[in-house]
Design an enzyme around this catalytic site. Sequence first.
Site, PDB file in Angstrom:
ATOM      1  N   PHE A 108       0.817  -1.228   0.000  1.00 46.29           N
ATOM      2  CA  PHE A 108       0.000   0.000   0.000  1.00 46.29           C
ATOM      3  C   PHE A 108       0.850   1.276   0.000  1.00 46.29           C
ATOM      4  O   PHE A 108       0.552   2.213  -0.740  1.00 46.29           O
ATOM      5  CB  PHE A 108      -0.948  -0.002   1.198  1.00 46.29           C
ATOM      6  CG  PHE A 108      -2.038   1.033   1.083  1.00 46.29           C
ATOM      7  CD1 PHE A 108      -3.221   0.735   0.427  1.00 46.29           C
ATOM      8  CD2 PHE A 108      -1.882   2.302   1.622  1.00 46.29           C
ATOM      9  CE1 PHE A 108      -4.224   1.686   0.307  1.00 46.29           C
ATOM     10  CE2 PHE A 108      -2.880   3.256   1.511  1.00 46.29           C
ATOM     11  CZ  PHE A 108      -4.058   2.950   0.849  1.00 46.29           C
ATOM     12  N   LEU A 139      -4.130  -5.135   5.697  1.00 43.99           N
ATOM     13  CA  LEU A 139      -5.246  -6.009   6.091  1.00 43.99           C
ATOM     14  C   LEU A 139      -5.183  -7.388   5.441  1.00 43.99           C
ATOM     15  O   LEU A 139      -5.845  -8.321   5.909  1.00 43.99           O
ATOM     16  CB  LEU A 139      -6.588  -5.330   5.777  1.00 43.99           C
ATOM     17  CG  LEU A 139      -6.928  -4.130   6.664  1.00 43.99           C
ATOM     18  CD1 LEU A 139      -8.270  -3.529   6.259  1.00 43.99           C
ATOM     19  CD2 LEU A 139      -6.972  -4.538   8.136  1.00 43.99           C
ATOM     20  N   ALA A 157       3.166  -0.378   6.035  1.00 43.18           N
ATOM     21  CA  ALA A 157       3.042   0.935   6.667  1.00 43.18           C
ATOM     22  C   ALA A 157       1.594   1.384   6.633  1.00 43.18           C
ATOM     23  O   ALA A 157       0.920   1.281   5.604  1.00 43.18           O
ATOM     24  CB  ALA A 157       3.919   1.948   5.936  1.00 43.18           C
ATOM     25  N   VAL A 158       1.136   1.858   7.793  1.00 46.52           N
ATOM     26  CA  VAL A 158      -0.176   2.488   7.874  1.00 46.52           C
ATOM     27  C   VAL A 158       0.075   3.934   8.300  1.00 46.52           C
ATOM     28  O   VAL A 158       0.630   4.179   9.375  1.00 46.52           O
ATOM     29  CB  VAL A 158      -1.105   1.772   8.877  1.00 46.52           C
ATOM     30  CG1 VAL A 158      -2.521   2.311   8.736  1.00 46.52           C
ATOM     31  CG2 VAL A 158      -1.086   0.266   8.656  1.00 46.52           C
ATOM     32  N   HIS A 164      -9.435   5.603   7.898  1.00 44.10           N
ATOM     33  CA  HIS A 164      -9.662   4.470   8.804  1.00 44.10           C
ATOM     34  C   HIS A 164      -8.331   3.916   9.314  1.00 44.10           C
ATOM     35  O   HIS A 164      -8.119   2.713   9.378  1.00 44.10           O
ATOM     36  CB  HIS A 164     -10.548   3.403   8.178  1.00 44.10           C
ATOM     37  CG  HIS A 164     -10.102   2.918   6.837  1.00 44.10           C
ATOM     38  ND1 HIS A 164     -10.060   3.704   5.719  1.00 44.10           N
ATOM     39  CD2 HIS A 164      -9.680   1.698   6.445  1.00 44.10           C
ATOM     40  CE1 HIS A 164      -9.627   2.982   4.696  1.00 44.10           C
ATOM     41  NE2 HIS A 164      -9.377   1.767   5.108  1.00 44.10           N
ATOM     42  N   ARG A 167      11.909   5.857  10.064  1.00 39.38           N
ATOM     43  CA  ARG A 167      11.918   4.635  10.903  1.00 39.38           C
ATOM     44  C   ARG A 167      12.168   3.336  10.148  1.00 39.38           C
ATOM     45  O   ARG A 167      12.463   2.304  10.757  1.00 39.38           O
ATOM     46  CB  ARG A 167      10.562   4.493  11.615  1.00 39.38           C
ATOM     47  CG  ARG A 167      10.320   5.570  12.639  1.00 39.38           C
ATOM     48  CD  ARG A 167       9.019   5.331  13.378  1.00 39.38           C
ATOM     49  NE  ARG A 167       8.608   6.516  14.110  1.00 39.38           N
ATOM     50  CZ  ARG A 167       7.413   6.677  14.646  1.00 39.38           C
ATOM     51  NH1 ARG A 167       6.510   5.737  14.529  1.00 39.38           N
ATOM     52  NH2 ARG A 167       7.106   7.775  15.299  1.00 39.38           N
TER      53      ARG A 167
HETATM   54  N1  INI Z   1      -3.246  -0.542   3.831  1.00 40.42           N
HETATM   55  C1  INI Z   1      -1.985  -0.294   4.292  1.00 40.42           C
HETATM   56  O1  INI Z   1      -1.151  -1.206   4.298  1.00 40.42           O
HETATM   57  N2  INI Z   1      -1.661   0.932   4.744  1.00 40.42           N
HETATM   58  C2  INI Z   1      -2.550   1.967   4.768  1.00 40.42           C
HETATM   59  O2  INI Z   1      -2.160   3.093   5.202  1.00 40.42           O
HETATM   60  C3  INI Z   1      -3.864   1.732   4.290  1.00 40.42           C
HETATM   61  N3  INI Z   1      -4.829   2.802   4.257  1.00 40.42           N
HETATM   62  O3  INI Z   1      -4.422   3.968   4.314  1.00 40.42           O
HETATM   63  O4  INI Z   1      -6.016   2.581   4.145  1.00 40.42           O
HETATM   64  C4  INI Z   1      -4.183   0.441   3.812  1.00 40.42           C
HETATM   65  N4  INI Z   1      -5.440   0.163   3.364  1.00 40.42           N
HETATM   66  C5  INI Z   1      -5.701  -0.969   2.518  1.00 40.42           C
HETATM   67  C6  INI Z   1      -6.051  -2.219   3.289  1.00 40.42           C
HETATM   68  O5  INI Z   1      -4.910  -2.753   3.943  1.00 40.42           O
HETATM   69  C7  INI Z   1      -6.595  -3.308   2.352  1.00 40.42           C
HETATM   70  O6  INI Z   1      -5.642  -3.597   1.350  1.00 40.42           O
HETATM   71  C8  INI Z   1      -7.906  -2.902   1.664  1.00 40.42           C
HETATM   72  O7  INI Z   1      -8.852  -2.469   2.627  1.00 40.42           O
HETATM   73  C9  INI Z   1      -8.504  -4.097   0.890  1.00 40.42           C
HETATM   74  O8  INI Z   1      -8.799  -5.187   1.775  1.00 40.42           O
END
Ligand code: INI
Length: 155
Positions: free
Chosen positions: A28, A63, A86-87, A94, A133
């Site tokens: 992502f 996710l 990374a989020v 969300h 980081r």
């Molecule tokens: N997934 C991430 O790995 N990082 C994020 O910051 C992020 N944001 O910003 O929403 C993110 N969303 C996608 C999520 O992990 C899934 O791939 C998606 O919801 C489909 O299942």
Amino acid sequence: MGRYDGIEELEPGTNGAGLRIGIVMGRFNIDVGDGLLSACTAALVKQGVAQKDMRIVTVPGALEIPLTLKKMAQSGKYDALIALGAVIRGETYHFEIVSNESSRGITEVQLSTGVPIANGILTTEDDDQAEVRMAQKGLDCAIAAIEMARLLPRL
Ligand code: INI
């Protein structure tokens, strides 16, 4: 014998030779993911893990990481696993859901399968924080995975 006379203390082992390590990276925030991955694989090699004993899998985002780890853990092919991603709060409405659920899933997989998992999913306010980081986090996860793979069979 460790620091306490008469009490056996298991010293941390950081020799990676012969260990099979699986890495799952969320794409992502791909620049941060790549930074985590290069630091992590460099550290694994430095600790003696053979490239042929490593496997890298990428998934869309954080996710998707727990289910992928679960399949890998259940395969019996890995001594330890590493989650990288990374989020970033600035880029999502969300943030809490993605960061909390990915982390909860990783913990659940390692407790239910008994395969250790180093959690290298960065949760940060912005890109800059993540980039500062990522090298240290990638390295820390490599060492944590090796240490846990060495420790658990001795308990
Ligand atoms: N997934 C991430 O790995 N990082 C994020 O910051 C992020 N944001 O910003 O929403 C993110 N969303 C996608 C999520 O992990 C899934 O791939 C998606 O919801 C489909 O299942």
